[in-house]
Design an enzyme around this catalytic site. Structure first.
Site, PDB file in Angstrom:
ATOM      1  N   HIS A   1       0.815  -1.218   0.000  1.00  0.00           N
ATOM      2  CA  HIS A   1       0.000   0.000   0.000  1.00  0.00           C
ATOM      3  C   HIS A   1       0.852   1.274   0.000  1.00  0.00           C
ATOM      4  O   HIS A   1       0.334   2.364  -0.197  1.00  0.00           O
ATOM      5  CB  HIS A   1      -0.983   0.000   1.180  1.00  0.00           C
TER       6      HIS A   1
ATOM      7  N   SER B   1       4.702   2.438   8.008  1.00  0.00           N
ATOM      8  CA  SER B   1       4.337   1.300   7.162  1.00  0.00           C
ATOM      9  C   SER B   1       5.530   0.806   6.363  1.00  0.00           C
ATOM     10  O   SER B   1       6.207   1.582   5.686  1.00  0.00           O
ATOM     11  CB  SER B   1       3.209   1.697   6.209  1.00  0.00           C
TER      12      SER B   1
ATOM     13  N   ASP C   1      -0.116  -7.475   1.444  1.00  0.00           N
ATOM     14  CA  ASP C   1       0.368  -6.099   1.585  1.00  0.00           C
ATOM     15  C   ASP C   1       1.889  -6.040   1.647  1.00  0.00           C
ATOM     16  O   ASP C   1       2.466  -5.277   2.421  1.00  0.00           O
ATOM     17  CB  ASP C   1      -0.232  -5.434   2.829  1.00  0.00           C
TER      18      ASP C   1
END
Length: 503
Positions: free
Chosen positions: A130, A239, A160
């Site tokens: 993402h 992230s 992901d």
């Protein structure tokens, strides 16, 4: 005049004496306060021990020293990412046919950030899908300040995860640890670039292991992940960064948080490093991830004891086949059908539906495996040749709930005999048609809707409304029953098992 001088002198003496007295009182109080304050704890003999009982490479005496050492060890392997991607007017909610916006004829350039870590000296870097999956440009910033552009090697949206590469050599890769060693309460550290603040280190503990999260719009990656949960502070920009144990080994990739505010609330999740290693190896070697596919639909939640008993199963250890996905799916070709309860797959015991999904996904495409299942109380086997999972599977969603109905039984269902024109379309030509569902009834709460066809209740066939009335007349509050139904989805009739709690 002399009297006035004497009075002034007396007043000055009084002030002087009072000042000395006040100073003595304050000094005495400070001495007492120092004496009463407890001494700082002696951490010189504290040692950090691994699960195997050995000191962690002679780790320093206190935790802060361990944190400093791990930070210095790993920071050269952690990178910050800046990405630029093109956003269409449609993705902004303006519609596909919206007139061009001046300056946005080629789309809006949107910028974002994230983190990653080096896994090889020749430039391979792991991050989240993402973060870079839709990027037009990826700029990597290293710990020493160097900045280079990276190219996308491959992404796996289902987990992901993504791999990017820079044209550099001699880089310092991380060491991957074993997430299976981690237990609730173990210290962990996260390094990343929250809100663009590069090389930020935060500390916390493992809050839970093997955390399964339901799929949702916010969490579209839940199907193959058993997350490590941590309270180490994770924010936007973290992230793709590493979650570390006290050896400085990466045991997870920080990927998401649960938050009402949008910032860290102490509930963060990391993808375990053993899954990261498997997925990234496939991305580097093949550019994509091929997953095995059995071709069955499974319940979202594992069976309860009451449901297993209703279905005549010995226990809940297994995966219930609601239906096979089309006549040409691997399961259908091998003879599996609705109601089969899979207990072993390719020699491995299956405890629940999620475990079966993971085992099948990791199976080599084209491999023939033995599937053991319970059917009508008997243990049986089938040889199944695994296909590749389709790139996109159509989500099966129930139609809106039906209008009110008169109460026919404790379930809250009103049923009728099957119309003749419907019988030929069904995969099982015996049952009753659900005409209506009473609002707030047990059937309504369980998701039954008008138009479904009911075939059985607790494995007992329902061929007429009278059969259903007889089977439901002895139901009691607090009991759980399992209904087998057929429902039309995307033009095809498919079997489903629905548990109904009589409340």
């Amino acid at each position: 005049m002399q009297i006035r001088r004497k009075l002034l002198g007396f007043a000055l003496q009084s002030v002087f004496v009072a000042s000395i007295g006040f100073a003595l009182v304050v000094s005495g109080w400070m001495v007492l306060a120092r004496t009463a304050r407890p001494a700082a704890p002696d951490l010189s003999k504290l040692s950090i021990v691994s699960h195997r009982g050995e000191p962690l490479n002679g780790a320093a005496a206190d935790l802060s020293t361990v944190f400093r050492k791990v930070g210095k060890l790993v920071k050269p392997s952690v990178v910050s990412l800046r990405v630029v991607e093109t956003v269409s007017t449609e993705s902004l909610g303006l519609g596909r046919n919206h007139p061009p916006i001046p300056g946005m004829e080629d789309g809006l350039k949107q910028r974002g950030s994230g983190s990653g870590f080096i896994i090889s000296p020749d430039g391979y870097i792991v991050t989240n899908e993402h973060v870079v999956g839709k990027a037009d440009k990826i700029r990597v910033t290293f710990d020493d300040g160097r900045q280079v552009l990276a190219k996308l090697v491959g992404v796996d949206a289902a987990t992901d995860l993504a791999v990017i590469k820079v044209d550099l050599t001699g880089l310092t890769p991380v060491t991957l640890g074993d997430p299976a060693e981690m237990e609730q309460g173990d210290w962990v550290m996260a390094i990343g670039a929250p809100f663009g603040l590069e090389q930020t280190l935060t500390v916390g503990v493992i809050s839970a292991t093997g955390r399964n999260l339901p799929s949702s719009r916010a969490n579209r990656f839940a199907q193959y992940n058993n997350y490590l949960q941590t309270d180490a502070s994770i924010n936007p920009g973290n992230s793709g960064g590493p979650l570390l144990n006290l050896r400085g080994e990466v045991i997870g990739v920080n990927t998401m948080i649960l938050s009402e505010s949008g910032g860290s609330e102490g509930i963060g999740f990391a993808i375990p490093s053993d899954l990261v290693e498997r997925i990234c190896r496939k991305l580097i070697l093949e550019g994509r991830v091929r997953r095995g596919w059995l071709g069955v639909s499974l319940p979202v939640q594992p069976l309860t004891d009451a449901q297993a008993k209703s279905l005549g199963l010995p226990n809940t250890e297994g995966a219930l086949v609601q239906d096979t996905v089309g006549p040409d799916s691997p399961a259908a070709r091998a003879g599996l059908r609705s109601g089969d309860f899979i207990v072993r797959f390719d020699g491995s015991p299956i405890r629940n539906e999620r475990e079966l999904t993971g085992k099948v996904a990791e199976t080599e495409v084209g491999k023939t495996v033995t599937v053991e299942f319970i059917r009508d109380g008997q243990l049986q086997q089938a040889q199944v040749t695994i296909d590749e999972r389709p790139a996109a599977e159509t989500a099966m969603r129930p139609t809106p709930k039906a209008e009110a109905a008169q109460d026919a039984n404790l379930l809250g269902l009103k049923v009728a005999p099957l119309p003749a024109d419907l019988v030929s379309k069904l995969r099982r030509p015996e049952g009753v048609l659900v005409e209506a569902v009473r609002p707030a009834s047990p059937a309504d709460e369980a998701g039954l809707v008008k138009g479904m066809v009911l075939h059985s209740l607790n494995r007992r066939p329902v061929k007429s409304p009278e059969d259903l009335a007889q089977l439901t007349q002895n139901l009691r509050l607090g009991e759980t029953v399992v209904l087998e139904v057929e429902v039309q989805l995307n033009g095809r009739w498919e079997f489903r098992f629905i548990s109904v709690n009589i409340e």
